[in-house]
Scaffold this motif. Structure first.
Motif, PDB file in Angstrom:
ATOM      1  N   UNK A  61     -17.740 -22.568   1.707  1.00 58.40           N
ATOM      2  CA  UNK A  61     -16.820 -23.400   0.947  1.00 58.40           C
ATOM      3  C   UNK A  61     -17.629 -24.259  -0.020  1.00 58.40           C
ATOM      4  N   UNK A  62     -17.035 -24.675  -1.143  1.00 57.97           N
ATOM      5  CA  UNK A  62     -17.756 -25.562  -2.062  1.00 57.97           C
ATOM      6  C   UNK A  62     -18.243 -26.810  -1.336  1.00 57.97           C
ATOM      7  N   UNK A  63     -19.469 -27.198  -1.607  1.00 54.84           N
ATOM      8  CA  UNK A  63     -20.039 -28.374  -0.960  1.00 54.84           C
ATOM      9  C   UNK A  63     -20.887 -28.052   0.243  1.00 54.84           C
ATOM     10  N   UNK A  64     -20.718 -26.870   0.840  1.00 55.30           N
ATOM     11  CA  UNK A  64     -21.589 -26.481   1.946  1.00 55.30           C
ATOM     12  C   UNK A  64     -22.986 -26.195   1.405  1.00 55.30           C
ATOM     13  N   UNK A  65     -24.028 -26.512   2.204  1.00 59.67           N
ATOM     14  CA  UNK A  65     -25.395 -26.300   1.710  1.00 59.67           C
ATOM     15  C   UNK A  65     -25.685 -24.822   1.489  1.00 59.67           C
ATOM     16  N   UNK A  66     -26.179 -24.511   0.310  1.00 57.21           N
ATOM     17  CA  UNK A  66     -26.510 -23.123  -0.012  1.00 57.21           C
ATOM     18  C   UNK A  66     -28.006 -22.892  -0.085  1.00 57.21           C
ATOM     19  N   UNK A  67     -28.761 -23.909  -0.490  1.00 57.76           N
ATOM     20  CA  UNK A  67     -30.195 -23.697  -0.645  1.00 57.76           C
ATOM     21  C   UNK A  67     -30.901 -23.522   0.694  1.00 57.76           C
ATOM     22  N   UNK A  68     -30.203 -23.813   1.816  1.00 57.01           N
ATOM     23  CA  UNK A  68     -30.764 -23.471   3.123  1.00 57.01           C
ATOM     24  C   UNK A  68     -30.956 -21.963   3.238  1.00 57.01           C
ATOM     25  N   UNK A  69     -30.137 -21.200   2.513  1.00 56.36           N
ATOM     26  CA  UNK A  69     -30.221 -19.740   2.553  1.00 56.36           C
ATOM     27  C   UNK A  69     -31.353 -19.222   1.681  1.00 56.36           C
ATOM     28  N   UNK A  70     -31.775 -20.011   0.711  1.00 61.32           N
ATOM     29  CA  UNK A  70     -32.845 -19.620  -0.204  1.00 61.32           C
ATOM     30  C   UNK A  70     -33.588 -20.888  -0.617  1.00 61.32           C
ATOM     31  N   UNK A  71     -34.545 -21.331   0.200  1.00 66.06           N
ATOM     32  CA  UNK A  71     -35.189 -22.632  -0.034  1.00 66.06           C
ATOM     33  C   UNK A  71     -35.805 -22.788  -1.417  1.00 66.06           C
ATOM     34  N   UNK A  72     -36.217 -21.678  -2.030  1.00 66.11           N
ATOM     35  CA  UNK A  72     -36.823 -21.761  -3.354  1.00 66.11           C
ATOM     36  C   UNK A  72     -35.845 -21.341  -4.448  1.00 66.11           C
ATOM     37  N   UNK A  73     -34.582 -21.180  -4.080  1.00 64.34           N
ATOM     38  CA  UNK A  73     -33.564 -20.810  -5.040  1.00 64.34           C
ATOM     39  C   UNK A  73     -33.260 -19.321  -5.010  1.00 64.34           C
ATOM     40  N   UNK A  74     -32.171 -18.947  -5.677  1.00 63.77           N
ATOM     41  CA  UNK A  74     -31.710 -17.564  -5.712  1.00 63.77           C
ATOM     42  C   UNK A  74     -32.224 -16.867  -6.975  1.00 63.77           C
TER      43      UNK A  74
END
Length: 336
Positions: A209-222
């Motif tokens: 959902x919007x606002x959930x942490x996403x960079x935990x999935x890719x610490x250096x970005x996508x």
């Protein structure tokens, strides 16, 4: 024939029109299914320089029932999907292979009569025979052709990781295309729980959902950050999720007057690529190959199959309870 006609902004009427005849180099198609697209909503509102009155509908599939003089390789009874882009083939853009930017651009359902009618006439080269699909499935060839062009523009690298904003019908098509084009994982962000669940069923690695942490999935970005929302706020936020050397794909249709703030220094310093993708460009065969092989699944994207009489509630969806949560709406003129 029955046809849905936009006569002025936000005014749609069912009309009895004379059935078109296939001229030289043309075929007439008995429409089986036409998808409702965001472009149709814009035309209904009078945007996109709409030339009214207009029979809209550009995501068209149906059976050829009349073949005009000079046509070879097509015959009556064939199920076809139509590429709506009609280009001159002679101008500067066409000669560069950019037919969707033709200086004399026309398109079925946008500047010419489209598929929200019982019959539509198209240039024969725009009709692509379909194997093993229903008309409802074949109607996805046009939006998936747009996705295929976006993939060509993006050139995903094998094993890359992507973040996609938007899990509507076009977003879910884009997600599947990314996965079959070499992307290892696609994380999807969407506010609607049902759409997140569907994204996971269709292959998303994560659905947030919007606002959930996403960079935990890719610490250096996508490696890829794509949007299929048309929301300027999403576009503005995209660079922060990208890895060094990342690619940003703007795929949704934002309002023409929208503006966003992006740091030129950020794009420069992190080697980011900002990529736009408009319409389709000879990519309908790729879309059909994906559909016919089963690599892209569309059955679960269809939420409504309506007769022509149902088009108004699809276009004015905000005023009709139950339509606001729709995914892909198909109009089937043969329904009664």
């Amino acid at each position: 024939m029955k046809a849905a006609l936009i006569t002025q902004p936000r005014t749609l009427k069912l009309a009895n029109l004379e059935a078109p005849q296939a001229g030289h180099g043309q075929v007439r198609v008995r429409v089986g299914a036409t998808g409702v697209c965001g472009t149709d909503l814009h035309l209904f509102e009078g945007h996109f320089h709409a030339r009214l009155p207009l029979v809209p509908g550009h995501e068209i599939a149906g059976v050829i029932d009349q073949v005009g003089p000079g046509v070879e390789g097509l015959q009556e009874g064939q199920l076809v999907a139509l590429d709506p882009v009609v280009s001159c083939g002679q101008c500067w853009a066409c000669r560069r292979g950019q037919r969707q930017h033709c200086l004399h651009f026309q398109a079925l359902g946008v500047t010419r009569a489209g598929g929200f009618a019982e019959y539509v006439v198209a240039p024969a080269p725009n009709a692509y025979p379909v194997q093993g699909l229903s008309p409802a499935e074949a109607a996805f060839a046009e939006p998936l052709g747009c996705v295929a062009w976006g993939i060509q523009r993006l050139r995903p690298e094998p094993g890359s990781r992507a973040l996609l904003f938007g899990a509507g019908p076009i977003g879910l098509l884009l997600m599947q295309a990314l996965l079959i084009s070499g992307v290892a994982q696609v994380a999807v962000v969407d506010p609607v729980a049902e759409r997140r669940t569907l994204a996971l069923k269709l292959g998303a690695s994560h659905a947030l959902a919007p606002g959930e942490p996403t960079l935990d999935l890719a610490p250096h970005g996508f490696d890829i950050v794509a949007e299929a929302t048309g929301a300027p706020a999403v576009v503005e936020a995209m660079p922060r999720y990208a890895a060094v050397g990342g690619k940003l794909l703007i795929f949704g249709v934002a309002p023409e007057e929208a503006r966003v703030q992006v740091s030129p220094y950020d794009l420069f310093q992190r080697d980011l690529s900002l990529i736009g993708s408009f319409s389709l460009n000879g990519t309908l065969p790729t879309a059909l190959a994906w559909l016919e092989s089963g690599r892209v699944q569309v059955g679960s994207l269809i939420s409504h199959r309506l007769p022509l009489e149902g088009l108004e509630q699809a276009l004015a969806y905000k005023e009709h309870p139950g339509m606001a949560s729709a995914l892909k709406v198909l109009i089937e003129p043969g329904q009664s």
